[in-house]
Write an enzyme that holds these catalytic residues in place. Structure first.
Site, PDB file in Angstrom:
ATOM      1  NE  ARG A  57      -2.673  -1.066   3.436  1.00 37.83           N
ATOM      2  CZ  ARG A  57      -2.615  -1.465   4.912  1.00 37.83           C
ATOM      3  NH1 ARG A  57      -4.254  -0.688   5.298  1.00 37.83           N
ATOM      4  NH2 ARG A  57      -1.883  -1.605   5.407  1.00 37.83           N
ATOM      5  CE  LYS A  68       1.383 -18.386  13.743  1.00 38.11           C
ATOM      6  NZ  LYS A  68       1.219 -17.623  14.764  1.00 38.11           N
ATOM      7  CG  HIS A  94       4.022 -22.600  16.361  1.00 33.53           C
ATOM      8  ND1 HIS A  94       3.772 -22.606  14.823  1.00 33.53           N
ATOM      9  CD2 HIS A  94       4.040 -21.553  16.421  1.00 33.53           C
ATOM     10  CE1 HIS A  94       4.190 -21.264  14.137  1.00 33.53           C
ATOM     11  NE2 HIS A  94       4.183 -20.605  15.029  1.00 33.53           N
ATOM     12  CE  LYS A 112      11.119 -22.768  14.665  1.00 37.97           C
ATOM     13  NZ  LYS A 112      12.257 -22.070  14.667  1.00 37.97           N
ATOM     14  CD  GLU A 152       7.073 -16.716  21.973  1.00 35.53           C
ATOM     15  OE1 GLU A 152       7.498 -15.661  21.319  1.00 35.53           O
ATOM     16  OE2 GLU A 152       5.771 -16.848  21.843  1.00 35.53           O
TER      17      GLU A 152
END
Length: 499
Positions: free
Chosen positions: A45, A164, A256, A198, A232
């Site tokens: 954009r 996703k 995941h 992975k 995390e």
């Protein structure tokens, strides 16, 4: 990949393109996995010239690869790079893209396969897919009146890559899948879950089925329980406005975490090809027992880190979870009676993704006669570390040196990928997924029935939260989440594990 192709990236000025897509494309060209001629069209954009867009992209690559940057490699990308500005919902944008693709076809002297990558927020998916259909771009090299022939022959002239989350619950996932199937056939749809790309996630199958000492014990006769942790260290950063409408359950568990569970739980595939592996993954996903909404408060713990409500973009009084832990079962012959425990969260004590199989304790006492002190005998644990230090470890019991025979202690054998394969280059997940998608290999991509099964599981939990409003536990940053998660697993006589 030696055949020409056209890659059209919607959302080309966004974070995903900067951090992942363009660096992955660069590395594939550097490693000669992709060879010119190929063409890339960035669609965004922002009002940019082609040269301004190229400057943004080369900066993104330099920031990622650092001193490994090569001007000669970048030139191979630059020679086929273009930019098209416009709003995703506006039809004229797609006419501009069609014109650029026509120019590339003319330069190549042939109709080149085209791949459309939706690197945008999900809110734009419907507009992009609808306009791809209305403009005829989705038909690839075939005219609209030949679309039936394309579907019948399985022509791969065009494909779509979609990130996703695939919906926000079962109903919205159904809507998205209906839209996708109205524009593309299943063999043309590549749903990106980068965890499947992975190296160590892929190695689960090789390790399990390539070693005769593990597969025979990969079942309820030997395994006491299974744990999956995806933790995390960081918070939501600048993603507050997006994350606050999603939460940990939708953002991580639905894709995941459940993808890793399906790889652990699946039966042996009939062959190591895309269809067989995907069939086995789907069957495992469909065998997961959904949690009754009435019992969600007993089996699921949700939490929110302290300070979340002060993050930019987060709504006042938000009850969005940044942590989720739960117990569930898989109702098939292999895993019946074996609990699966999963947990994920932000602002936790460490960044780690790990899958661990906890074996049953050996029988060491027969009546009053014990070979060893039962309190000193621990379960054997097979741990598969996905990140950050990829590897495999096995915990076992050994005799401590000395004259006595009954003194046991725990030890571990560990294989670290970096140390074991120092001469091998570890490819980023997006490199692998990019290349597989271009080649037409769907092994590492989610299928529509796989998405539906995962959303059925997650939607039941969402329903339980909505109807019964269980507690949202606060937890301090830098911990392993709310105390309730530890208490939940302790009720079963178990505890959370990390190597």
């Amino acid at each position: 990949m030696r055949s020409p192709f056209i890659l059209v990236i919607f959302g080309a000025t966004g974070d995903l393109t900067h951090r992942k897509l363009m660096p992955a494309l660069y590395r594939l060209v550097r490693d000669r996995a992709i060879e010119p001629p190929f063409f890339t069209v960035g669609v965004g954009r922002r009002h940019l010239t082609r040269d301004q867009f190229a400057e943004l992209m080369v900066k993104a690559v330099r920031d990622t690869v650092g001193s490994d940057f090569s001007a000669s490699v970048w030139k191979k990308i630059l020679d086929g790079l273009e930019y098209q500005q416009g709003l995703f919902e506006d039809a004229p944008l797609y006419g501009g893209v069609r014109g650029l693709i026509g120019n590339f076809d003319h330069m190549a002297g042939a109709c080149i396969p085209r791949f459309f990558y939706l690197a945008t927020p999900p809110a734009h998916y419907e507009a992009i897919l609808t306009n791809l259909k209305n403009s005829g771009l989705s038909e690839g090299c075939m005219p609209k009146d030949a679309s039936a022939r394309v579907k019948k022959s399985g022509n791969r002239a065009s494909r779509v890559f979609i990130e996703k989350p695939f919906g926000s619950d079962l109903a919205t996932a159904h809507h998205l899948e209906a839209l996708l199937s109205a524009v593309f056939d299943e063999h043309q749809i590549y749903r990106i879950d980068h965890y499947l790309g992975k190296e160590t996630v892929q190695n689960i199958l090789a390790f399990r089925f390539g070693n005769g000492i593990f597969e025979p014990t990969w079942n309820r006769d030997f395994v006491d329980h299974v744990q999956v942790t995806l933790a995390e260290e960081g918070g939501i950063g600048t993603r507050g406005a997006f994350y606050d409408g999603v939460g940990a359950l939708r953002d991580v568990v639905q894709n995941h975490v459940l993808q890793m569970v399906s790889l652990i739980a699946m039966e042996r595939p009939r062959a190591f090809d895309a269809a067989s592996i995907r069939n086995a993954r789907v069957s495992a996903m469909e065998d997961i027992d959904c949690i009754d909404p009435r019992f969600v408060s007993q089996l699921v713990v949700r939490g929110q880190y302290e300070g979340y409500l002060r993050e930019p973009g987060v709504a006042a009084g938000s009850r969005t979870e940044t942590f989720a832990a739960m117990r569930f079962a898989i109702g098939n012959e292999r895993w019946r009676g074996v609990p699966f425990y999963i947990r994920t969260g932000k602002m936790l004590a460490n960044r780690v993704t790990e899958i661990s199989l906890h074996y049953k304790k050996p029988v060491v006492c027969y009546g009053k006669l014990c070979l060893f002190n039962e309190e000193n005998v621990y379960r054997n644990v097979l741990s598969l570390r996905i990140q950050p230090e990829e590897g495999i470890s096995l915990r076992f019991m050994v005799k401590e040196p000395g004259l006595g025979m009954l003194s046991l202690t725990r030890k571990e054998m560990t294989m670290n990928y970096r140390d074991a394969f120092p001469e091998k280059t570890s490819h980023d997940a997006y490199e692998r997924l990019f290349l597989d998608g271009i080649r037409g290999d769907q092994t590492l991509f989610a299928r529509t029935d796989e998405i539906e099964a995962s959303w059925q599981f997650v939607t039941k939990i969402l329903d339980g939260w909505k109807r019964y409003r269980p507690p949202l536990y606060p937890y301090r940053k830098g911990t392993w989440g709310p105390h309730a998660a530890g208490k939940r697993i302790a009720k079963d006589g178990r505890q959370w594990f990390l190597v």
